[in-house]
Write a protein that holds these residues in place. Structure first.
Motif, PDB file in Angstrom:
ATOM      1  N   ALA A 149       0.851  -1.183   0.000  1.00 55.27           N
ATOM      2  CA  ALA A 149       0.000   0.000   0.000  1.00 55.27           C
ATOM      3  C   ALA A 149       0.887   1.232   0.000  1.00 55.27           C
ATOM      4  O   ALA A 149       1.957   1.240   0.601  1.00 55.27           O
ATOM      5  CB  ALA A 149      -0.906   0.010   1.226  1.00 55.27           C
ATOM      6  N   PHE A 178       0.155   5.518   0.063  1.00 54.14           N
ATOM      7  CA  PHE A 178      -0.909   6.531   0.057  1.00 54.14           C
ATOM      8  C   PHE A 178      -0.446   7.784   0.777  1.00 54.14           C
ATOM      9  O   PHE A 178       0.512   7.764   1.546  1.00 54.14           O
ATOM     10  CB  PHE A 178      -2.176   5.981   0.720  1.00 54.14           C
ATOM     11  N   GLU A 213      -5.627  10.160   2.790  1.00 56.77           N
ATOM     12  CA  GLU A 213      -6.270   9.254   1.830  1.00 56.77           C
ATOM     13  C   GLU A 213      -6.898   8.036   2.494  1.00 56.77           C
ATOM     14  O   GLU A 213      -7.723   7.357   1.905  1.00 56.77           O
ATOM     15  CB  GLU A 213      -5.262   8.794   0.763  1.00 56.77           C
ATOM     16  N   LYS A 214      -6.437   7.749   3.710  1.00 57.90           N
ATOM     17  CA  LYS A 214      -7.029   6.626   4.448  1.00 57.90           C
ATOM     18  C   LYS A 214      -7.387   7.074   5.859  1.00 57.90           C
ATOM     19  O   LYS A 214      -6.751   7.958   6.423  1.00 57.90           O
ATOM     20  CB  LYS A 214      -6.022   5.469   4.517  1.00 57.90           C
ATOM     21  N   GLU A 215      -8.381   6.443   6.411  1.00 55.40           N
ATOM     22  CA  GLU A 215      -8.775   6.712   7.793  1.00 55.40           C
ATOM     23  C   GLU A 215      -7.691   6.173   8.725  1.00 55.40           C
ATOM     24  O   GLU A 215      -7.020   5.187   8.407  1.00 55.40           O
ATOM     25  CB  GLU A 215     -10.075   5.963   8.115  1.00 55.40           C
ATOM     26  N   GLU A 228      -7.813   2.529   9.364  1.00 56.27           N
ATOM     27  CA  GLU A 228      -7.345   1.669   8.284  1.00 56.27           C
ATOM     28  C   GLU A 228      -5.821   1.571   8.284  1.00 56.27           C
ATOM     29  O   GLU A 228      -5.246   0.514   8.036  1.00 56.27           O
ATOM     30  CB  GLU A 228      -7.849   2.228   6.949  1.00 56.27           C
ATOM     31  N   VAL A 229      -5.180   2.719   8.575  1.00 56.45           N
ATOM     32  CA  VAL A 229      -3.711   2.720   8.643  1.00 56.45           C
ATOM     33  C   VAL A 229      -3.250   1.815   9.772  1.00 56.45           C
ATOM     34  O   VAL A 229      -2.314   1.011   9.612  1.00 56.45           O
ATOM     35  CB  VAL A 229      -3.173   4.161   8.852  1.00 56.45           C
TER      36      VAL A 229
END
Ligand SMILES: Nc1ncnc2c1ncn2[C@@H]1O[C@H](COP(=O)(O)OP(=O)(O)OP(=O)(O)O)[C@@H](O)[C@H]1O
Ligand SMILES: [Mg+2]
Length: 262
Positions: A232, A234, A238-240, A243-244
């Protein structure tokens, strides 16, 4: 120099693979280090993070793929070559000598001198002034005596000293392999502030950390490595956060991403 030029990548890896006998530590990795940005490398133990930074810092040459510095393809001749090109690396737990003073540690091997010929000697006053000024600029204000032994500084302060030294000696890229791993929360905060100062000065920072909240706090870009591959990549936002954290923990999201890549 236009703004656009200023933001050209400092380093780019294009399809880089590092094969050891029997182990492919990195496989087809592409990433970009930009000035004034913090790139966080995330991944499990054995994922290939340290191998990747050893490629960036000239310790290993890639088996395949290309490394570009300032847009030019290069083959680094070793860590000294990387340093000469402004790529400074702080390996985990390394960097300072506890029984030497702050000033001596700051200049390790590059001490300012005064006098000529046989009278040439360490210029303690100059070293003290520069060392104190530089580390104070990185937010370490508790240290007011350059003769203080580094062994009496906190772990965070020591890491900040190493960062200050790299910046003073002209680093454009600063690579930090788990600089906060042995530190408590407050100590880690000292290091993160130093990282932020480096970014404000336009340095491209590559940060390896296992701590999701630290990565989220300072990272502009994130690259997640698993089994030597980039699973991944990003930008901030771009991600919550959840999620990270899941990606870092190697949760369901990571497995899904891995499957997507296959
Ligand atoms: N010099 C080497 N020779 C052979 N195998 C190696 C060598 N260096 C690393 N490896 C292997 O490559 C893989 C990646 O190792 P690496 O040290 O890059 O992982 P890492 O992501 O930094 O892990 P950690 O989070 O534990 O520091 C591991 O399986 C490791 O055993
Ligand atoms: Mg490692």
């Amino acid at each position: 120099m236009t703004t656009a030029t200023t933001h050209h990548p400092l380093i780019e890896l294009q399809g880089v693979t590092k094969q050891f006998t029997g182990v492919r530590a990195c496989s087809d990795i592409s990433l970009t280090v930009r000035p004034g940005q913090v790139l966080c490398l995330l991944g499990h133990n054995g994922a290939g993070k340290s191998t990747l930074i050893k490629i960036l810092s000239g310790v290993y040459t890639p088996t395949e793929g290309t490394m570009l510095i300032d847009g030019e393809p290069v083959t680094l001749g070793g860590p000294r070559d990387a340093l000469d090109r402004g790529i400074a690396t702080v390996h985990q737990g390394a960097g300072t000598v506890p029984l030497m003073s702050v000033a001596r540690n700051f200049f390790l091997g590059a001490e300012p001198t005064k006098g000529r010929g046989l009278l040439r000697r360490f210029d303690a006053a100059t070293a003290a002034t520069i060392a104190l000024r530089e580390i104070q600029q990185l937010g370490i204000r508790r240290i007011r005596d350059a003769d203080q032994l580094v062994g009496t500084m906190s772990g965070g302060e020591r890491q900040a000293l190493v960062i200050a030294r790299a910046l003073h000696f002209g680093a454009r890229v600063l690579i930090l392999d788990e600089p906060t791993s042995a530190l408590g929360i407050r100590e880690a905060e000292t290091v993160l502030r130093a990282v932020e100062t480096a970014r404000e000065r336009g340095i491209g920072v590559v940060l390896i950390t296992h701590q999701a909240h630290q990565a989220l706090r300072v990272g502009d870009h994130f690259a997640v490595i698993a089994h030597g591959r980039l699973v991944a990549s990003f930008a901030r936002g771009e991600k919550e956060a959840a999620e990270v954290i899941d990606l870092m923990a190697g949760g369901a999201a990571m497995e899904e991403l891995e499957r997507e890549q296959e």
